[in-house]
Design a protein around this motif. Sequence first.
Motif, PDB file in Angstrom:
ATOM      1  N   SER A 142       0.889  -1.211  -0.018  1.00 47.12           N
ATOM      2  CA  SER A 142      -0.063  -0.067   0.039  1.00 47.12           C
ATOM      3  C   SER A 142       0.920   1.257   0.029  1.00 47.12           C
ATOM      4  O   SER A 142       2.135   1.111   0.135  1.00 47.12           O
ATOM      5  CB  SER A 142      -0.944   0.060   1.296  1.00 47.12           C
ATOM      6  N   ARG A 143       0.442   2.578  -0.296  1.00 48.28           N
ATOM      7  CA  ARG A 143       0.885   3.788  -0.477  1.00 48.28           C
ATOM      8  C   ARG A 143       1.614   4.065   0.853  1.00 48.28           C
ATOM      9  O   ARG A 143       2.745   4.377   1.255  1.00 48.28           O
ATOM     10  CB  ARG A 143       0.034   4.822  -0.769  1.00 48.28           C
ATOM     11  N   SER A 144       0.687   3.652   1.890  1.00 44.61           N
ATOM     12  CA  SER A 144       1.467   4.063   3.350  1.00 44.61           C
ATOM     13  C   SER A 144       2.364   3.158   3.966  1.00 44.61           C
ATOM     14  O   SER A 144       3.399   3.617   4.532  1.00 44.61           O
ATOM     15  CB  SER A 144       0.315   3.965   4.562  1.00 44.61           C
ATOM     16  N   ALA A 145       2.341   1.836   3.360  1.00 50.61           N
ATOM     17  CA  ALA A 145       3.388   0.911   3.769  1.00 50.61           C
ATOM     18  C   ALA A 145       4.856   1.477   2.931  1.00 50.61           C
ATOM     19  O   ALA A 145       5.946   1.427   3.482  1.00 50.61           O
ATOM     20  CB  ALA A 145       3.220  -0.298   3.226  1.00 50.61           C
ATOM     21  N   THR A 160     -14.100  -7.847   4.001  1.00 49.79           N
ATOM     22  CA  THR A 160     -13.577  -7.826   2.527  1.00 49.79           C
ATOM     23  C   THR A 160     -14.555  -6.896   1.566  1.00 49.79           C
ATOM     24  O   THR A 160     -15.560  -6.688   1.870  1.00 49.79           O
ATOM     25  CB  THR A 160     -13.742  -9.318   2.026  1.00 49.79           C
ATOM     26  N   GLY A 161     -13.593  -6.694   0.743  1.00 48.62           N
ATOM     27  CA  GLY A 161     -14.302  -5.613  -0.315  1.00 48.62           C
ATOM     28  C   GLY A 161     -13.688  -5.540  -1.684  1.00 48.62           C
ATOM     29  O   GLY A 161     -12.529  -6.189  -1.643  1.00 48.62           O
ATOM     30  N   SER A 162     -14.211  -4.937  -2.709  1.00 47.46           N
ATOM     31  CA  SER A 162     -13.710  -4.800  -3.869  1.00 47.46           C
ATOM     32  C   SER A 162     -14.151  -3.327  -4.506  1.00 47.46           C
ATOM     33  O   SER A 162     -15.360  -2.794  -4.420  1.00 47.46           O
ATOM     34  CB  SER A 162     -13.971  -5.888  -4.840  1.00 47.46           C
ATOM     35  N   PHE A 163     -13.336  -2.814  -5.544  1.00 44.28           N
ATOM     36  CA  PHE A 163     -13.798  -1.765  -6.310  1.00 44.28           C
ATOM     37  C   PHE A 163     -13.364  -2.197  -7.598  1.00 44.28           C
ATOM     38  O   PHE A 163     -12.481  -2.743  -8.028  1.00 44.28           O
ATOM     39  CB  PHE A 163     -13.000  -0.565  -5.963  1.00 44.28           C
ATOM     40  N   SER A 164     -14.308  -1.647  -8.663  1.00 42.14           N
ATOM     41  CA  SER A 164     -14.283  -2.231 -10.143  1.00 42.14           C
ATOM     42  C   SER A 164     -14.543  -0.979 -10.749  1.00 42.14           C
ATOM     43  O   SER A 164     -15.453  -0.063 -10.421  1.00 42.14           O
ATOM     44  CB  SER A 164     -15.088  -3.286 -10.349  1.00 42.14           C
ATOM     45  N   THR A 165     -14.114  -0.838 -12.223  1.00 41.55           N
ATOM     46  CA  THR A 165     -14.337   0.092 -12.890  1.00 41.55           C
ATOM     47  C   THR A 165     -14.291  -0.332 -14.454  1.00 41.55           C
ATOM     48  O   THR A 165     -13.968  -1.632 -14.818  1.00 41.55           O
ATOM     49  CB  THR A 165     -12.974   1.315 -13.244  1.00 41.55           C
ATOM     50  N   THR A 175      -6.410   4.480 -12.518  1.00 41.59           N
ATOM     51  CA  THR A 175      -5.238   5.257 -12.597  1.00 41.59           C
ATOM     52  C   THR A 175      -4.422   5.121 -11.320  1.00 41.59           C
ATOM     53  O   THR A 175      -5.082   4.542 -10.266  1.00 41.59           O
ATOM     54  CB  THR A 175      -5.404   6.750 -12.687  1.00 41.59           C
ATOM     55  N   GLU A 176      -3.221   5.443 -11.361  1.00 36.53           N
ATOM     56  CA  GLU A 176      -2.519   5.236  -9.974  1.00 36.53           C
ATOM     57  C   GLU A 176      -3.097   6.212  -8.899  1.00 36.53           C
ATOM     58  O   GLU A 176      -3.081   5.717  -7.810  1.00 36.53           O
ATOM     59  CB  GLU A 176      -0.926   5.377 -10.221  1.00 36.53           C
ATOM     60  N   ARG A 177      -3.528   7.258  -9.171  1.00 32.85           N
ATOM     61  CA  ARG A 177      -4.178   8.207  -8.414  1.00 32.85           C
ATOM     62  C   ARG A 177      -5.351   7.684  -7.674  1.00 32.85           C
ATOM     63  O   ARG A 177      -5.577   7.556  -6.332  1.00 32.85           O
ATOM     64  CB  ARG A 177      -4.295   9.633  -9.142  1.00 32.85           C
ATOM     65  N   GLU A 178      -6.228   7.033  -8.483  1.00 35.53           N
ATOM     66  CA  GLU A 178      -7.192   6.366  -7.928  1.00 35.53           C
ATOM     67  C   GLU A 178      -6.959   5.107  -6.987  1.00 35.53           C
ATOM     68  O   GLU A 178      -7.759   4.973  -6.044  1.00 35.53           O
ATOM     69  CB  GLU A 178      -8.210   5.742  -9.167  1.00 35.53           C
ATOM     70  N   LEU A 179      -6.079   4.275  -7.518  1.00 38.63           N
ATOM     71  CA  LEU A 179      -5.647   3.205  -6.619  1.00 38.63           C
ATOM     72  C   LEU A 179      -5.156   3.908  -5.420  1.00 38.63           C
ATOM     73  O   LEU A 179      -5.455   3.245  -4.180  1.00 38.63           O
ATOM     74  CB  LEU A 179      -4.639   2.405  -7.410  1.00 38.63           C
ATOM     75  N   ASP A 180      -4.529   4.836  -5.251  1.00 37.66           N
ATOM     76  CA  ASP A 180      -4.023   5.605  -3.818  1.00 37.66           C
ATOM     77  C   ASP A 180      -5.013   5.838  -3.219  1.00 37.66           C
ATOM     78  O   ASP A 180      -5.068   5.570  -1.997  1.00 37.66           O
ATOM     79  CB  ASP A 180      -2.997   6.331  -4.481  1.00 37.66           C
ATOM     80  N   VAL A 181      -5.879   6.545  -3.593  1.00 40.85           N
ATOM     81  CA  VAL A 181      -7.073   6.852  -2.941  1.00 40.85           C
ATOM     82  C   VAL A 181      -7.766   5.725  -2.251  1.00 40.85           C
ATOM     83  O   VAL A 181      -8.272   5.731  -1.115  1.00 40.85           O
ATOM     84  CB  VAL A 181      -7.884   8.020  -3.799  1.00 40.85           C
ATOM     85  N   LEU A 182      -8.297   4.831  -3.133  1.00 40.38           N
ATOM     86  CA  LEU A 182      -9.034   3.729  -2.757  1.00 40.38           C
ATOM     87  C   LEU A 182      -8.297   2.954  -1.544  1.00 40.38           C
ATOM     88  O   LEU A 182      -8.926   2.463  -0.689  1.00 40.38           O
ATOM     89  CB  LEU A 182      -9.318   2.744  -3.801  1.00 40.38           C
ATOM     90  N   ARG A 183      -6.907   2.736  -1.790  1.00 39.09           N
ATOM     91  CA  ARG A 183      -5.989   2.098  -0.672  1.00 39.09           C
ATOM     92  C   ARG A 183      -5.940   2.808   0.665  1.00 39.09           C
ATOM     93  O   ARG A 183      -6.201   2.267   1.580  1.00 39.09           O
ATOM     94  CB  ARG A 183      -4.731   1.923  -1.336  1.00 39.09           C
ATOM     95  N   THR A 184      -5.998   4.366   0.523  1.00 43.26           N
ATOM     96  CA  THR A 184      -6.199   5.163   1.636  1.00 43.26           C
ATOM     97  C   THR A 184      -7.546   4.872   2.549  1.00 43.26           C
ATOM     98  O   THR A 184      -7.655   5.063   3.638  1.00 43.26           O
ATOM     99  CB  THR A 184      -6.105   6.426   1.470  1.00 43.26           C
ATOM    100  N   LEU A 185      -8.629   4.647   1.721  1.00 41.13           N
ATOM    101  CA  LEU A 185      -9.926   4.470   2.375  1.00 41.13           C
ATOM    102  C   LEU A 185     -10.214   3.117   2.891  1.00 41.13           C
ATOM    103  O   LEU A 185     -10.949   3.221   3.727  1.00 41.13           O
ATOM    104  CB  LEU A 185     -10.807   4.848   1.062  1.00 41.13           C
ATOM    105  N   VAL A 186      -9.328   2.278   2.570  1.00 42.79           N
ATOM    106  CA  VAL A 186      -9.712   0.758   3.118  1.00 42.79           C
ATOM    107  C   VAL A 186      -9.945   0.900   4.520  1.00 42.79           C
ATOM    108  O   VAL A 186     -11.162   0.238   4.917  1.00 42.79           O
ATOM    109  CB  VAL A 186      -8.630  -0.261   2.608  1.00 42.79           C
ATOM    110  N   ALA A 187      -9.012   1.236   5.274  1.00 47.09           N
ATOM    111  CA  ALA A 187      -8.983   0.972   6.831  1.00 47.09           C
ATOM    112  C   ALA A 187     -10.170   1.920   7.481  1.00 47.09           C
ATOM    113  O   ALA A 187     -10.939   1.430   8.138  1.00 47.09           O
ATOM    114  CB  ALA A 187      -7.667   1.476   7.365  1.00 47.09           C
TER     115      ALA A 187
END
Length: 442
Positions: free
Chosen positions: A3-6, A187-192, A199-211
């Motif tokens: 993850s980005r935070s890691a 558990t969860g998932s996001f799809s487009t 995009t990388e920005r979208e992946l970073d945002v989604l990963r930040t929101l998981v916790a």
Amino acid sequence: MKSRSAAIHEAALRLAHLQNPREAWHRTLMAHPPLAGETASLVAWLHQQALMGATVETILAGLCVQALAMDLDLDRAVVAYLVFHPQFDGMTFTWTRDTGQAERQAATQPDIRRLPSPFLHMQTTGIEELRYRLDDRGEPLPFPLLSHLRSLGFTDYLAFFQPFGTSADPGLWPDMPPGTVMRAGVTGSFSTARRNGFTERELDVLRTLVAPFAVAVKAAATIEMAEILLGTYLGAATGRSVLRGHVQRGHGHRVHAVILYSDMRDSTALAASAALEIYLATLNAYFDCVVDAVDAQGGEVLKFTGDGVLAMFPFEEGTQAGTNACGLALAAARDALDRLGQVNVRRAEAGASEIRCGIALHAGDVMYGNVGSARRLDFTATGPAVNEVCRLETQCKTLAVPLVLSDTAASLYGGPLRSLGWYDLRGVGRAIEAFALPEYRT
């Protein structure tokens, strides 16, 4: 995949041996501009939903709507978790951009195990993230779900697992392969469906929101499971009362109600002669008939007393509502007997013994509240009326009728009844006149 935070944390550790930790962390953040500006308000919203006790549907739909407002190209989102429920083992919520709503679907263990899935794979392996590009038609996919999403036009899939640090009791999942650990978590998932995927920005945002998303979902799921379990074991109204804080010993209230008591016939002999599985199955078949009939008429099951069922239909004393409550209780009693009749037809075809019961209706005050020791409480129903209805039910066997009404209950009923006589019941300080419906002949 980190993850980005890691990644930021690891970079900070690499710099830490060269300079002081505060400076190292500052330089790392400068090299990796945070997404806080984009996600801070959404994270705060998720925290607020957790504190307010919002439902999972509200949380998932709200998250997705706000993600779209942040220009995330999100077309589908799912969240799921295991549940403690008498009928289900898992709960799944699916949001799609087309509907704009989160739809709930309950799942049993066979549903969960039916096909290999990303969620089950993560829960049994501990993997916390899976990502699959779906737009390469020649690339094989490891799960049938992904092939299905590809056929629907989705191009990218990001799944997450946020563990709780605990696992399901293996005894609750006996059909899983030996050694399999079913980890508890969200558990969860996001799809487009957008061309070229996230995009990388979208992946970073989604990963930040998981916790924070998982925290909000866990809070909502915990509240709902508490309501379900308390309602299952104590009754819906009593369960809500406990959740509202009515947990002090001696706290209770007086309820004026029509009281229904049902007792199964010959259960002692059955328990002594039948295998445990047969006995419990028979008992549960009987409870299904009585409890479902009470629920269908809006009654409240107060408790099970061995093979007996105590229920009430409350009303305000001195009002016409007593007649209505008696009508509902009588309808529930008749329905329970009809359901038993249908069950017995099927049991006869299978060569099983008949299930019989007696039901008594009475009216009076029920003292309902917390009793017990300082450390072990029960929400129980007591009072003379409870004792009287239980004693009256024994007359069903003596009089060879499946349903009797006391004189107090009969006074609330406007339909035809026939008197069965007056009886001095053990432990009751007065004689009670018993009544039966015309169709039940002695």
